[in-house]
Each structure stands twice: as C-alpha cells, then as structure tokens.
Motif scaffolding. Structure first.
Motif, PDB file in Angstrom:
ATOM      1  N   VAL A   1       0.937  -1.102   0.073  1.00 43.16           N
ATOM      2  CA  VAL A   1       0.050   0.048   0.030  1.00 43.16           C
ATOM      3  C   VAL A   1       1.012   1.110  -0.075  1.00 43.16           C
ATOM      4  O   VAL A   1       1.867   1.485   0.757  1.00 43.16           O
ATOM      5  CB  VAL A   1      -0.862   0.019   1.048  1.00 43.16           C
ATOM      6  N   THR A   2       0.722   2.127  -0.946  1.00 44.30           N
ATOM      7  CA  THR A   2       1.642   3.395  -1.287  1.00 44.30           C
ATOM      8  C   THR A   2       0.844   4.592  -1.089  1.00 44.30           C
ATOM      9  O   THR A   2      -0.148   4.807  -0.974  1.00 44.30           O
ATOM     10  CB  THR A   2       2.357   3.104  -2.598  1.00 44.30           C
ATOM     11  N   ASN A   3       1.774   5.496  -0.820  1.00 37.33           N
ATOM     12  CA  ASN A   3       1.211   6.926  -0.701  1.00 37.33           C
ATOM     13  C   ASN A   3       1.549   7.727  -1.837  1.00 37.33           C
ATOM     14  O   ASN A   3       2.862   7.824  -2.038  1.00 37.33           O
ATOM     15  CB  ASN A   3       1.596   7.489   0.552  1.00 37.33           C
ATOM     16  N   GLU A   4       0.904   8.256  -2.882  1.00 38.04           N
ATOM     17  CA  GLU A   4       1.224   9.102  -3.908  1.00 38.04           C
ATOM     18  C   GLU A   4       0.261  10.198  -4.078  1.00 38.04           C
ATOM     19  O   GLU A   4      -0.848  10.299  -3.828  1.00 38.04           O
ATOM     20  CB  GLU A   4       0.398   8.139  -5.112  1.00 38.04           C
ATOM     21  N   ILE A   5       1.028  11.325  -4.239  1.00 40.87           N
ATOM     22  CA  ILE A   5       0.539  12.651  -4.109  1.00 40.87           C
ATOM     23  C   ILE A   5       0.930  13.318  -5.326  1.00 40.87           C
ATOM     24  O   ILE A   5       1.929  14.385  -5.378  1.00 40.87           O
ATOM     25  CB  ILE A   5       0.946  13.540  -2.831  1.00 40.87           C
ATOM     26  N   PRO A   6       0.386  13.173  -6.697  1.00 38.52           N
ATOM     27  CA  PRO A   6       0.570  14.153  -7.862  1.00 38.52           C
ATOM     28  C   PRO A   6       0.033  15.428  -7.558  1.00 38.52           C
ATOM     29  O   PRO A   6      -1.160  15.849  -7.384  1.00 38.52           O
ATOM     30  CB  PRO A   6       0.025  13.386  -8.863  1.00 38.52           C
ATOM     31  N   ILE A   7       1.139  16.576  -7.218  1.00 38.39           N
ATOM     32  CA  ILE A   7       0.385  17.812  -7.088  1.00 38.39           C
ATOM     33  C   ILE A   7      -0.399  18.643  -8.006  1.00 38.39           C
ATOM     34  O   ILE A   7       0.028  18.537  -9.136  1.00 38.39           O
ATOM     35  CB  ILE A   7       1.369  18.601  -6.312  1.00 38.39           C
ATOM     36  N   HIS A   8      -1.444  19.233  -7.575  1.00 40.32           N
ATOM     37  CA  HIS A   8      -2.155  20.180  -8.505  1.00 40.32           C
ATOM     38  C   HIS A   8      -2.481  21.490  -7.560  1.00 40.32           C
ATOM     39  O   HIS A   8      -3.080  21.570  -6.562  1.00 40.32           O
ATOM     40  CB  HIS A   8      -3.473  19.452  -8.749  1.00 40.32           C
ATOM     41  N   PHE A   9      -1.934  22.608  -8.141  1.00 40.52           N
ATOM     42  CA  PHE A   9      -1.927  23.954  -7.478  1.00 40.52           C
ATOM     43  C   PHE A   9      -2.697  24.929  -8.260  1.00 40.52           C
ATOM     44  O   PHE A   9      -1.999  25.198  -9.226  1.00 40.52           O
ATOM     45  CB  PHE A   9      -0.313  24.306  -7.207  1.00 40.52           C
ATOM     46  N   ILE A  10      -3.832  25.565  -7.696  1.00 44.48           N
ATOM     47  CA  ILE A  10      -4.564  26.497  -8.413  1.00 44.48           C
ATOM     48  C   ILE A  10      -4.390  27.706  -7.638  1.00 44.48           C
ATOM     49  O   ILE A  10      -4.565  27.772  -6.354  1.00 44.48           O
ATOM     50  CB  ILE A  10      -5.852  26.307  -8.648  1.00 44.48           C
ATOM     51  N   VAL A  11      -4.094  28.919  -8.171  1.00 49.33           N
ATOM     52  CA  VAL A  11      -4.079  30.229  -7.655  1.00 49.33           C
ATOM     53  C   VAL A  11      -5.061  30.945  -8.298  1.00 49.33           C
ATOM     54  O   VAL A  11      -5.146  31.126  -9.660  1.00 49.33           O
ATOM     55  CB  VAL A  11      -2.665  30.817  -7.533  1.00 49.33           C
TER      56      VAL A  11
END
Length: 361
Positions: free
Chosen positions: A303-313
């Motif tokens: 079981v892995t932890n994956e965080i492809p970031i998405h950043f909105i300003v």
C-alpha cells in the motif's frame, strides 16, 4: 394422406429440434464469452468534481491497460450520493454479486466495502483515500505489505502543512483559521489532526466546527466567522467539499479568503487550492486494478502513498479582502493553473507536479 401428414410433422419436429439445438449452442457460446469478460463493481461515495475525476481516471487507467468498459471488461458503477447508510447497503450487494474485483473511490467507500467483504470473497482495490491506516480496515503504517490479503490500494495524504505554509506566505500575520469538518469521516479527522499540529507550531489558532451533513455547512462556516476566523480552510472532507460553494459564499460576505487542499473548479472563488491531482491518482488506481486482473498477487503489492500535486491560484479572490493578502510572484510561477481577470491559464511548471510520498506522521 396420413402417411404424408406424418412425414410433414416429422420434418417439422426435426427442423424445430435442430433450431433449438442451434439456439442453445449459440446461447452457450455467448454466455461463455460474457463470463470470460471480467466484471468490476465500482463504488463512489458522492458526486463531487474530485471524486468524479478520480473515477474517470480509474476507468481510463484500466482502459490503457487493455480493460475497456463494454469491450473487454464490464464495469458496474454505483454511487452512494453522500449517504453512508446507502453506501453500506450497496457494498453488501456488491460483495454478494459475482464480481471479479471491487474498486472503491474514497475513504468511506473503502470502509463500506471492506466491512462487507471481511471474509475476503473478492479482491478490493482502493483509491482516493487520505490515510488508509486510520480507515480501520487492517492496514499497517509501519509495513506497507501488512494489509488484508484481499485488500490493496493507494493512499494520498494531502499536503496540509504546505497549504498552511502558502497561506502564511500570502499573509504573514495570519492568526486564526476556521475549518468545518465531519467527525464521521476518518480521512477528515486525520487532516484536522495534522492541521492542529501545524497551527500549534506556527502560532495559528485553528477554529473548528463540526457538521453532520452538507446542509449544515453554511451555518457552521458562519459560526467560524463570528468567532474571528481570518480565513476559511476546506480540508479533505467530502461532506464539506460537496458544499464548497457555501464556504466561498461565507468567505465573500465576511471579506476573508478561502483556501483548500481539494482542488475544484479553478474559478469557484477559493484564493488557492494546493492538493492532489485526483484524476492521476484514479488512473494509478485503475492501473493497479489491471495488475490484479492479470493475476498479480495482492499480498505482494504494498500500500503506497502517492501525491501528484495540483496547485491553483485565483488572483481575483484578492478583491475586497479586509486584510492585506498578497500573492508573491514565486507562488504564481509554481501554480499549475492561474485565474485572473482575463480568464483561466494552465501553466507547465518544471518539477511542480510531483511531491515525495510522505504519509501522516
């Protein structure tokens, strides 16, 4: 004459018998083909932009690996419409059905199906789950391979600390942040506990209000403003995310910003959203499901932890704020999406889209 009639009747009987035999043979072949095609039951807890995107990603991930819905696989999609009891009922029906694999999108859906599937009848693959450990389904934090033999998936603990750091960069004097959350959601509790630690370390008071359903979000947010919140934070809470427009409305009336770790529509009114790309997480979940369908052993998959970031300003959200919030240039450069008076602009930023997969401490 009788002889002719008997011959005719015998001929008709033979024709009918042959036709029935052919029909049964064809039906047998069709049934064999249908049963040779894998069947997946997919449960989504609610209809929100993020969960919809994650589910779309999972289906696309399966398709890219050769499992195309309606052609090489059958995917039956279910939606609890935000109701926990409905989700539990659907989960029981899914487990009792003849599915080759169960796919769940969200923490609440993970819990519902895992509880109904305790005897391990069907392999379950999960995604869009903040912290699989706190979901209480038998997953270990210390050993990624220590999980139920029929249960595997991807965790995505959203970047709480980084979101608060960005808020402080935009307004260094920030002292009070309000958050509404549903204690029934294990994922939401994990995010709030993380935020408490972050705020305590940075001298920020985290004002909290509990909600039981989306209809109570507006009142809860108003209460936070009345207690002096200088900004409103939307954590990874499905109940509150469904009512994100209400949070933005309260922020506008109070002339304070809203920020989140659950990116939604870029122009919905939040000042910034720093979280995960749910489509990509869903896609990775679908790819994992394809491995199971091709015979991979779930017990050998961590079981892995994956965080492809998405950043909105959203620069337009600065308008009419009662305090001096500003958006530094380096933050604008880091954003995937920037909203200004001219519209919505997608940006390609080097090194921006991935973050080290570090779960909650």
């Amino acid at each position: 004459m009788r002889f002719v009639v008997k011959r005719l009747l015998l001929g008709l009987v033979l024709i009918v018998s042959a036709s029935v035999a052919l029909l049964l043979s064809d039906l047998g072949r069709r049934t064999a083909v249908a049963r040779s095609m894998p069947h997946i039951g997919l449960l989504q807890h609610a209809s929100t932009m993020l969960l919809d995107e994650g589910t779309r990603g999972a289906i696309d991930g399966l398709a890219e690996k050769g499992f195309v819905d309606g052609k090489t696989i059958v995917i039956n999609k279910f939606n609890a419409q935000g109701d926990i009891s409905v989700g539990s009922s659907i989960a029981k029906e899914m487990v009792n059905s003849r599915y080759d694999l169960l796919l769940t999108m969200s923490t609440l859906s993970l819990q519902a199906v895992a509880n109904a599937n305790r005897n391990g009848k069907i392999v379950q693959v999960f995604g869009l789950v903040a912290d699989p450990v706190v979901a209480g389904v038998g997953i270990s934090r210390s050993d990624p391979l220590d999980h139920p033999r029929n249960l595997v998936g991807i965790g995505s603990f959203l970047p709480v600390q980084d979101a608060f750091r960005i808020a402080r960069e935009m307004f260094p004097d920030l002292k009070r942040v309000g958050v509404a959350w549903n204690p029934a959601e294990a994922n939401s509790r994990a995010f709030v506990e993380k935020a408490r630690g972050v705020c305590q370390g940075w001298g920020i008071q985290l004002l909290e209000a509990n909600v039981e359903n989306s209809n109570s979000v507006l009142e809860a947010e108003d209460s936070l403003v009345a207690r002096g919140a200088e900004a409103l934070w939307i954590g990874g809470d499905v109940t509150v995310s469904v009512a994100a427009d209400s949070v933005v409305l309260v922020g506008r009336r109070a002339h304070i910003p809203v920020f989140s770790i659950t990116p939604g529509k870029p122009d919905r009114g939040t000042l910034f959203d720093y979280g995960a790309d749910f489509y990509q997480i869903g896609k990775q979940t679908g790819e994992l499901a394809s491995r199971i369908l091709r015979g991979a052993d779930p017990t050998q998959i961590p079981v892995t932890n994956e965080i492809p970031i998405h950043f909105i300003v959203n620069t337009t959200a600065l308008k009419d704020l009662r305090q001096q919030w500003r958006i530094p240039d380096d933050i604008l450069r880091r954003a995937n999406v920037v909203v200004d008076e001219a519209g919505i602009h997608n940006q390609t930023t080097a090194g921006q889209n991935k973050q080290p997969a570090a779960g909650p401490k």
